[in-house]
Design an enzyme around this catalytic site. Structure first.
Site: not given
Ligand SMILES: NC(=O)c1ccc[n+]([C@@H]2O[C@H](COP(=O)([O-])OP(=O)(O)OC[C@H]3O[C@@H](n4cnc5c(N)ncnc54)[C@H](O)[C@@H]3O)[C@@H](O)[C@H]2O)c1
Length: 438
Positions: A274
């Protein structure tokens, strides 16, 4: 449509869907299922889908037994088959929003998952994007895709909104469940039903804003605020070093002011999915308006320079021992991007490791949370098995690059030739003869 959905939310007749079962999506899916909604998780990674369906958890913030119990009861399931979207009334999209090789937003995951959802979107459904992104994504990118793919009309046949995810992995107080939510949707009815859904699933307040763009910008403000304040202390830290002042002591003193100051700390750089990435989404969008986000860009220059700065400081420490960094044995403590978690995405420690290797250091790492890593840039590594006094004594320099709590720092201090503590994690150790702090 609004009244019907509100009733269905109240009576738990809604089927919830979560697209993207990672750090954000899986905890959210678990909360929805715990709140009594039949929940279907969607992910393109079959390994994650299989683990969930077998009742196995893979995210630190999710309680193993919660997940196992929900799967056993049939309340939570996972699939890679998007045709099940046709059964879902509330779809939350939580897919990655990384940068491409030119540091530009890679919105392809949002686009692809929206296309997949649009093909099976049910009349009367609610769709919410939770991924962090530039202001305009929900209305300019998702709305036309959903309308075209489904043949349905936004606001009339389905509701669309944005609600930023604020999860802070490893935070022991604030979890998905009790962190307040912001919701911005297209139209008042959409805002009302989407907010109602979050209110019954989560404990924290739900703050509704007038549009998805406000909610998208709000999330960028939160993360840019951190980015800039960390940039400020990193810059002051470098100046303080030149002046022989401890930046850590300065921050402790500033913290005594009961208003108008929030403490941020220097370190080897920014990490995670992030804080280092999100400001780039804004600077990219700003260019469309001929606008330069100069303050933000300057902060990123400072933060991006920290790994190299840490290597420079390591070089000086070794130099004082009449040792060249080239050929020196260095052990890094921690490659996770922050303390007490196993996430190493964009970890500054891995950049430090890379820079150390570039200048010829013989570098290894120990991380009780990350036994091995392989990132999207093709970099990989494996932790040494055990942090013993004998192992510590072998190295010319120990470099602390993550403030994990489950490391015996006293033992490290007692056995190390020299220590460079970039996190000030050894602050309470009395004997400072071999410790230098960033
Ligand atoms: N990790 C954090 O601390 C955090 C905090 C706040 C916001 N975010 C935001 O949340 C979002 C997700 O982050 P995350 O850390 O959970 O990512 P992550 O990589 O842990 O998880 C994302 C998931 O989405 C799946 N994916 C990708 N393309 C896909 C599709 N077309 N259809 C279905 N599934 C699909 C991936 O396989 C993965 O399992 C990002 O935009 C991030 O910036 C993350």
């Amino acid at each position: 449509m609004r009244e019907g959905l509100l009733k269905k939310i109240e009576s738990r007749e809604i089927v919830a869907g979560v697209v993207g079962l990672g750090y954000v999506g899986l905890p959210l899916a678990v909360e929805k299922a715990k709140a009594g909604f039949k929940t279907i998780g969607f992910d393109i990674q079959s390994s994650k889908v299989d683990m969930i369906n077998e009742g196995h958890n893979y995210i630190g913030d999710v309680v193993d037994s919660d997940l196992a119990e929900l799967v056993k009861r049939g309340t939570l399931s996972a699939t890679s088959d998007f045709s099940f979207i046709k059964d879902v009334d509330f779809v939350a999209i939580c897919v990655p929003t990384p940068l491409d090789e030119h540091q530009e937003p890679d919105i392809s995951y949002v686009r692809d998952s929206t296309i997949a959802v649009s093909r099976y979107l049910k009349k009367g459904a609610m769709v919410v994007l939770e991924s962090t992104t530039y202001p305009g994504t929900t209305e300019e990118l998702m709305k036309p895709i959903l309308e075209e793919g489904s043949g349905l009309k936004c606001g009339k046949d389905f509701y669309l909104g944005f609600s930023p995810e604020r999860v802070d992995p490893g935070n022991l107080i604030y979890k998905t469940k009790n962190t307040p939510k912001v919701v911005g949707a297209i139209g008042e009815d959409a805002a009302a039903v989407i907010s109602a859904m979050y209110r019954v699933v989560l404990e924290g307040d739900v703050h509704t804003v007038s549009s998805p763009s406000v909610a998208e910008m709000e999330k960028i403000l939160e993360n840019t605020y951190r980015n800039i304040n960390i940039g400020l202390v990193n810059e002051l830290g470098r100046l303080c070093y030149e002046m022989g002042i401890s930046i850590w002591e300065v921050i402790e003193a500033a913290k005594t002011k009961p208003y108008g100051f929030q403490a941020f700390y220097p370190g080897p750089g920014l990490g995670g999915h992030c804080i280092p990435l999100d400001p780039y989404y804004l600077t990219w969008k700003a260019r469309e308006y001929g606008f330069h986000t100069t303050l933000i860009e300057n902060s990123m220059v400072i933060n991006d320079g920290q790994p190299k700065y840490c290597v420079e400081r390591a070089m000086h420490i070794l130099n004082r021992q009449k040792k060249a960094i080239n050929g020196s044995k260095i052990l890094m403590l921690g490659v996770a991007y922050k303390n007490d978690i196993d996430d190493y995405r964009e970890s500054p420690a891995i950049r430090v490791l890379k820079e150390l290797k570039k200048v010829g250091a013989d570098v290894q790492y120990y991380d009780p949370w990350v036994s091995e890593f392989k990132n999207m840039y093709g970099e990989s590594g494996k932790s040494i098995a055990e942090l013993t006094p004998e192992a510590v004594a072998e190295y010319d320099l120990i470099m602390v690059t993550a403030a994990h709590h489950n490391v015996n720092y006293k033992m490290v201090q007692e056995n190390a030739k020299a220590i460079f503590d970039t996190k000030n994690v050894m602050i309470d150790i009395k004997d400072r003869s071999n410790i230098e702090v960033l």
